[in-house]
Design an enzyme around this catalytic site. Structure first.
Site, short mmCIF file in Angstrom:
data_model
loop_
_atom_site.label_atom_id
_atom_site.label_comp_id
_atom_site.label_asym_id
_atom_site.label_seq_id
_atom_site.Cartn_x
_atom_site.Cartn_y
_atom_site.Cartn_z
N SER A 143 0.87 -1.17 0.00
CA SER A 143 0.00 0.00 0.00
C SER A 143 0.91 1.22 0.00
O SER A 143 2.09 1.13 0.35
CB SER A 143 -0.85 -0.02 1.28
OG SER A 143 -1.40 1.26 1.54
N TYR A 156 -2.12 -0.28 10.72
CA TYR A 156 -2.05 -0.59 9.27
C TYR A 156 -0.70 -0.16 8.71
O TYR A 156 -0.06 -0.91 7.98
CB TYR A 156 -3.18 0.12 8.54
CG TYR A 156 -3.31 -0.24 7.08
CD1 TYR A 156 -3.79 -1.49 6.69
CD2 TYR A 156 -2.96 0.67 6.07
CE1 TYR A 156 -3.93 -1.82 5.34
CE2 TYR A 156 -3.10 0.35 4.73
CZ TYR A 156 -3.59 -0.90 4.37
OH TYR A 156 -3.73 -1.23 3.03
N1 LIG Z 1 -8.77 -0.44 -0.90
C1 LIG Z 1 -7.74 0.37 -0.81
O1 LIG Z 1 -7.89 1.61 -0.81
C2 LIG Z 1 -6.33 -0.20 -0.70
C3 LIG Z 1 -5.25 0.68 -0.81
C4 LIG Z 1 -3.97 0.17 -0.74
C5 LIG Z 1 -3.77 -1.19 -0.55
N2 LIG Z 1 -4.84 -2.03 -0.42
C6 LIG Z 1 -4.56 -3.44 -0.20
O2 LIG Z 1 -5.21 -4.22 -1.20
C7 LIG Z 1 -5.39 -5.55 -0.71
C8 LIG Z 1 -6.78 -6.05 -1.06
O3 LIG Z 1 -7.73 -5.26 -0.39
P1 LIG Z 1 -9.09 -4.74 -1.07
O4 LIG Z 1 -9.09 -3.27 -0.92
O5 LIG Z 1 -9.25 -5.35 -2.39
O6 LIG Z 1 -10.16 -5.29 -0.02
P2 LIG Z 1 -11.33 -6.40 -0.12
O7 LIG Z 1 -11.86 -6.53 1.26
O8 LIG Z 1 -12.27 -6.07 -1.21
O9 LIG Z 1 -10.56 -7.73 -0.51
C9 LIG Z 1 -9.96 -8.54 0.47
C10 LIG Z 1 -10.53 -9.94 0.37
O10 LIG Z 1 -9.91 -10.73 1.39
C11 LIG Z 1 -10.91 -11.53 2.00
N3 LIG Z 1 -10.46 -11.86 3.35
C12 LIG Z 1 -10.57 -11.11 4.47
N4 LIG Z 1 -10.08 -11.77 5.53
C13 LIG Z 1 -9.61 -12.95 5.07
C14 LIG Z 1 -9.01 -14.07 5.70
N5 LIG Z 1 -8.76 -14.10 7.02
N6 LIG Z 1 -8.69 -15.15 4.93
C15 LIG Z 1 -8.95 -15.14 3.58
N7 LIG Z 1 -9.54 -14.11 2.95
C16 LIG Z 1 -9.86 -13.02 3.68
C17 LIG Z 1 -12.15 -10.67 1.98
O11 LIG Z 1 -13.34 -11.44 2.13
C18 LIG Z 1 -12.05 -10.01 0.60
O12 LIG Z 1 -12.65 -10.82 -0.40
C19 LIG Z 1 -5.05 -5.49 0.78
O13 LIG Z 1 -3.74 -5.99 0.98
C20 LIG Z 1 -5.09 -4.01 1.09
O14 LIG Z 1 -4.27 -3.67 2.19
C21 LIG Z 1 -6.12 -1.57 -0.50
#
Ligand SMILES: NC(=O)c1ccc[n+]([C@@H]2O[C@H](COP(=O)([O-])OP(=O)(O)OC[C@H]3O[C@@H](n4cnc5c(N)ncnc54)[C@H](O)[C@@H]3O)[C@@H](O)[C@H]2O)c1
Length: 267
Positions: A143, A156
């Protein structure tokens, strides 16, 4: 020829947001994909949409057995594993240190680090024999918070900084057989949740972040979608296009790091 033709990947958290976009893009690029996903509803939806191109395993990425089962099912179904993508994580919604009691902080740390850091290690460990055999790669989702403050609270931000060390250490340990890299996206509107200890388990990030807010905090003034980040993973996973990169993290946050976050209006 497509960039991931005949390759096999395993993605944690492939049920929504960035993980789901990765599944879709990897399949378009010719790969078959295993998914480890905690939500049974999202697993069902993956099976409906992708059919034989995806094997979706319902399980918690913080558990050893779930990671081992996801690797086993992927290799049993598709015959090999070329790339492990550690991706599932929790956000802390920017909760400041002063807003958490010590007891809450302790439990929230355990919950958030269990997924954001420990699960990446457990997935890497479970995938290791198959990746040694294929001389494959690992890719971890970081991130903008892996490099600077203000994209989360102390839980985080420190967890994502930890993954910088994880990428560098594993790249060092696993060369020359396995390439290890990271991708550090900026904001996107997703279902991203937070630790139950902070009361954030049922609240999606998309309920607190808006497109205009995202445009305001990056230099390129864009509101990226999960799809916008997937090309970085395709490049890093591609055998034909990445023979040379390991220990590297693609900072693709549309320039959050160029301008840095503006100070909070109340400070
Ligand atoms: N959304 C943002 O703004 C953003 C920004 C920077 C980085 N990220 C990173 O992107 C990555 C994906 O996040 P996202 O934004 O797509 O969120 P999201 O919640 O849509 O996707 C995450 C997925 O992981 C699943 N999950 C949660 N806990 C779990 C567990 N214990 N075991 C297995 N699966 C599990 C959730 O059900 C979901 O489908 C993360 O590493 C997050 O830190 C997100």
């Amino acid at each position: 020829m497509r960039w991931l033709q005949d390759q096999v990947a395993l993605v944690t958290g492939g049920g929504s947001g960035l993980g789901r976009a990765l599944v879709e893009r990897f399949v378009e690029e010719g790969a078959r994909v295993g998914v480890l996903e905690v939500s049974p509803a999202k697993v069902h939806s993956l099976r409906q949409e992708f059919g034989d191109a995806v094997v979706a395993v319902a399980g918690d990425a913080t558990a050893v057995a779930a990671n081992e089962e996801a690797v086993r099912a992927t290799v049993a179904t598709f015959g090999r594993l070329d790339t492990f993508v550690g991706n599932a994580a929790l956000w802390d919604f920017g909760t400041p240190l002063a807003d958490m009691s010590s007891a809450t902080l302790s439990t929230a740390f355990d919950q958030l680090f269990a997924l954001n850091v420990k699960a990446y290690l457990l997935g890497a460990r479970a995938a290791l024999p198959a990746l040694r055999e294929s001389e494959g790669s690992m890719i971890f989702t970081l991130s903008n918070a892996a490099f600077q403050p203000g994209g989360g609270g102390p839980l985080y931000t420190s967890s994502k900084h930890a993954v910088v060390g994880l990428v560098e250490q594993l790249a060092y340990e696993l060369a020359p057989a396995i390439r290890v890299n990271g991708v550090a996206p900026g904001g996107m509107l997703t279902d991203l949740r937070g630790p139950d200890a902070l009361g954030l388990a049922t609240r999606p990030l998309s309920s607190v972040l808006r497109e205009d807010t995202m445009r305001g905090f990056n230099a390129l003034e864009v509101a990226p979608t999960p799809r916008d980040y997937t090309g970085h993973y395709v490049l890093l996973a591609s055998r034909q296009n990445n023979r040379t990169v390991t220990g590297s993290i693609h900072r693709c946050d549309a320039g959050v790091g160029v301008r840095r976050f503006r100070p909070h209006p109340t400070t």
